[in-house]
Design a protein around this motif. Structure first.
Motif, PDB file in Angstrom:
ATOM      1  N   ASN A 119       0.855  -1.193   0.000  1.00 50.50           N
ATOM      2  CA  ASN A 119       0.000   0.000   0.000  1.00 50.50           C
ATOM      3  C   ASN A 119       0.889   1.240   0.000  1.00 50.50           C
ATOM      4  O   ASN A 119       2.121   1.134   0.082  1.00 50.50           O
ATOM      5  N   GLY A 120       0.272   2.403  -0.053  1.00 55.74           N
ATOM      6  CA  GLY A 120       1.046   3.638  -0.122  1.00 55.74           C
ATOM      7  C   GLY A 120       1.757   3.974   1.184  1.00 55.74           C
ATOM      8  O   GLY A 120       2.858   4.533   1.172  1.00 55.74           O
ATOM      9  N   THR A 121       1.124   3.630   2.302  1.00 59.12           N
ATOM     10  CA  THR A 121       1.741   3.894   3.597  1.00 59.12           C
ATOM     11  C   THR A 121       3.042   3.105   3.725  1.00 59.12           C
ATOM     12  O   THR A 121       4.076   3.621   4.140  1.00 59.12           O
ATOM     13  N   THR A 158      -2.025  17.111   4.837  1.00 60.83           N
ATOM     14  CA  THR A 158      -1.898  15.872   4.067  1.00 60.83           C
ATOM     15  C   THR A 158      -2.673  14.784   4.780  1.00 60.83           C
ATOM     16  O   THR A 158      -3.180  14.975   5.887  1.00 60.83           O
ATOM     17  N   ALA A 195      -2.608  -1.558  -2.712  1.00 62.30           N
ATOM     18  CA  ALA A 195      -1.302  -1.703  -3.347  1.00 62.30           C
ATOM     19  C   ALA A 195      -0.574  -0.368  -3.315  1.00 62.30           C
ATOM     20  O   ALA A 195      -1.185   0.685  -3.113  1.00 62.30           O
ATOM     21  N   GLN A 203      -1.154  11.022  -4.544  1.00 58.35           N
ATOM     22  CA  GLN A 203      -2.316  11.634  -5.209  1.00 58.35           C
ATOM     23  C   GLN A 203      -1.947  12.178  -6.579  1.00 58.35           C
ATOM     24  O   GLN A 203      -2.717  12.966  -7.143  1.00 58.35           O
ATOM     25  N   TYR A 250      -8.338  18.057   4.124  1.00 61.24           N
ATOM     26  CA  TYR A 250      -8.716  17.204   5.245  1.00 61.24           C
ATOM     27  C   TYR A 250      -9.260  18.105   6.342  1.00 61.24           C
ATOM     28  O   TYR A 250      -8.789  19.226   6.495  1.00 61.24           O
TER      29      TYR A 250
HETATM   30  C1  LIG Z   1      -3.586   7.689  -0.042  1.00 64.65           C
HETATM   31  C2  LIG Z   1      -2.438   8.429   0.531  1.00 64.65           C
HETATM   32  C3  LIG Z   1      -1.427   7.783   1.272  1.00 64.65           C
HETATM   33  C4  LIG Z   1      -1.526   6.364   1.756  1.00 64.65           C
HETATM   34  O1  LIG Z   1      -1.776   5.386   0.832  1.00 64.65           O
HETATM   35  P1  LIG Z   1      -2.477   4.012   1.253  1.00 64.65           P
HETATM   36  O2  LIG Z   1      -2.354   3.182   0.029  1.00 64.65           O
HETATM   37  O3  LIG Z   1      -3.872   4.300   1.641  1.00 64.65           O
HETATM   38  O4  LIG Z   1      -1.683   3.435   2.382  1.00 64.65           O
HETATM   39  C5  LIG Z   1      -0.334   8.526   1.662  1.00 64.65           C
HETATM   40  N1  LIG Z   1      -0.233   9.838   1.379  1.00 64.65           N
HETATM   41  C6  LIG Z   1      -1.190  10.496   0.701  1.00 64.65           C
HETATM   42  C7  LIG Z   1      -1.010  11.944   0.401  1.00 64.65           C
HETATM   43  C8  LIG Z   1      -2.330   9.814   0.268  1.00 64.65           C
HETATM   44  O5  LIG Z   1      -3.289  10.486  -0.385  1.00 64.65           O
END
Ligand SMILES: *Cc1c(COP(=O)(O)O)cnc(C)c1O
Length: 373
Positions: free
Chosen positions: A59-61, A85, A194, A160, A311
């Motif tokens: 995932n992105g995190t 953010t 992912a 994003q 946010y």
């Molecule tokens: C969505 C997002 C993340 C995290 O991504 P995940 O796949 O949900 O873990 C991190 N930073 C920003 C700015 C995001 O928009």
């Protein structure tokens, strides 16, 4: 008329056959955890971003966390980022044992204000994470320049900004690492979770490859303590299909934004998103600003128009980050944005009728306000 904030179903129906076809070989080869379909996507995504490497993760995190770890950020270090953010940017820093240090954002672009960075640098600072928020990159040249003068790493949070450009350079490709999320609602979204790290640094790519697979280069021989951070084979195959459509979808988002802009430009009481002259914005979010935001969103909702807020609470004022000791007023631009921001419905397949209905409703609501004032 109903205007959803986001409609993933309409996009799925348009590519249903391609997706089904791409699934069959994954099931036939039972390549579910990592494997060849992830590898194929990594190659394609690296090419798309014009970097040497892309490493698929869960995932992105994870992509942010693993990029930081791979660049040696750890206990006692400080990492400069923005409070405007999604919390994952800061969580990744915290989970390395490092401390997030916030700097305010630029009022026009809502991204990191480079003029605020240098006064936040200390002897513990190791890295800067600019966030390419809403689909537009931060102003990277001054950030890269400050980083190189102070010997800091730059990790781009491009979660994003798939396909966004900065002076012609792809988002994520300019720093030491670029981090992407393929959460379903992102511009390039998986059908599950992912993410990926892109980089030109071969050592970093190899370090993340090893880390995401329990620190092993060879099965059951563990060189380091790693983690299970692999991307699913199914997601790899889906993302390869969807990557082919991404340029068109981003163009469609830009058309939606231009259409909103045409219809709302002369309306009083609404501030439209600004596209910086350096940027090719890909409008993950179409963020406008109005006073009495919550009332505005409620009124839109009664007309079946679904807005969102990205946010509502800046990170420095979140309960989770109270221990950092920031006060209300610490980041006035971010706090103003948090109070006024409204994300209008935005996705590539939004119809002209939906755009017109959304814009004319916003116009009416804001005119009513003027009349009452
Ligand atoms: C969505 C997002 C993340 C995290 O991504 P995940 O796949 O949900 O873990 C991190 N930073 C920003 C700015 C995001 O928009």
């Amino acid at each position: 008329m109903n205007v959803p904030f986001l409609d993933l179903g309409v996009q799925y129906r348009a590519i249903q056959n391609e997706i089904s076809e791409a699934m069959r070989p994954v099931f036939e080869r039972t390549a579910f955890a990592g494997g060849p379909f992830v590898g194929e996507f990594e190659d394609q995504f690296a090419r798309f971003c014009r970097t040497r490497f892309a490493v698929g993760v869960g995932n992105g995190t994870d992509s942010l966390w693993m990029a930081l770890l791979g660049l040696g950020v750890g206990q006692g270090d400080e990492v400069i980022t923005v409070p405007n953010t999604f919390i994952a940017t800061a969580e990744a820093i915290s989970f390395c044992g490092a401390k997030p240090v916030f700097v305010d954002v630029d009022e026009a672009t809502c991204t990191m204000d480079p003029s605020r960075i240098e006064s936040a640098i200390t002897s513990r600072t190791k890295a800067i994470i600019p966030v390419h928020l809403y689909g537009q990159t931060a102003d990277m040249d001054p950030i890269l320049d400050i980083a190189s003068r102070h010997g800091l790493r730059v990790i781009e949070d491009a979660c994003q900004a798939h396909g966004a450009l900065y002076k012609g350079r792809p988002a994520g490709s300019m720093g030491d690492a670029g981090c992407f999320s393929f959460y379903p609602g992102k511009n390039l979204g998986a059908y599950g979770e992912a993410g990926a790290v892109i980089t030109n640094n071969e050592d970093l790519a190899n370090a993340i490859r090893k880390f995401r697979d329990h620190g092993q280069a060879r099965k059951y021989y563990h060189d380091i303590i790693g983690w299970n951070g692999r991307m699913d084979g199914i997601q790899g195959a889906i993302l390869s299909v969807k990557l082919r459509h991404l340029p068109m979808w981003n163009e469609a988002r830009r058309r939606v934004a231009a259409h909103y802009g045409d219809l709302l430009v002369d309306v009083e009481g609404i501030r439209l998103p600004e596209e910086a002259d350096y940027a090719r914005h890909v409008y993950h979010i179409y963020a406008v600003r109005v006073q009495d935001r919550d009332e505005f969103i409620q009124s839109m909702k009664t007309r079946e128009i679904n807005c969102a807020i990205h946010y509502p609470v800046p990170l420095h004022l979140q309960q989770a980050y109270r221990h950092l000791g920031y006060e209300q007023g610490a980041f006035p631009v971010t706090e103003r944005i948090a109070d006024e921001l409204v994300s209008l419905p935005m996705y590539p397949e939004l119809s002209d009728e939906q755009i017109k209905y959304t814009a004319s409703s916003a116009r009416e609501l804001l005119m009513e306000r003027l009349a009452l004032a």
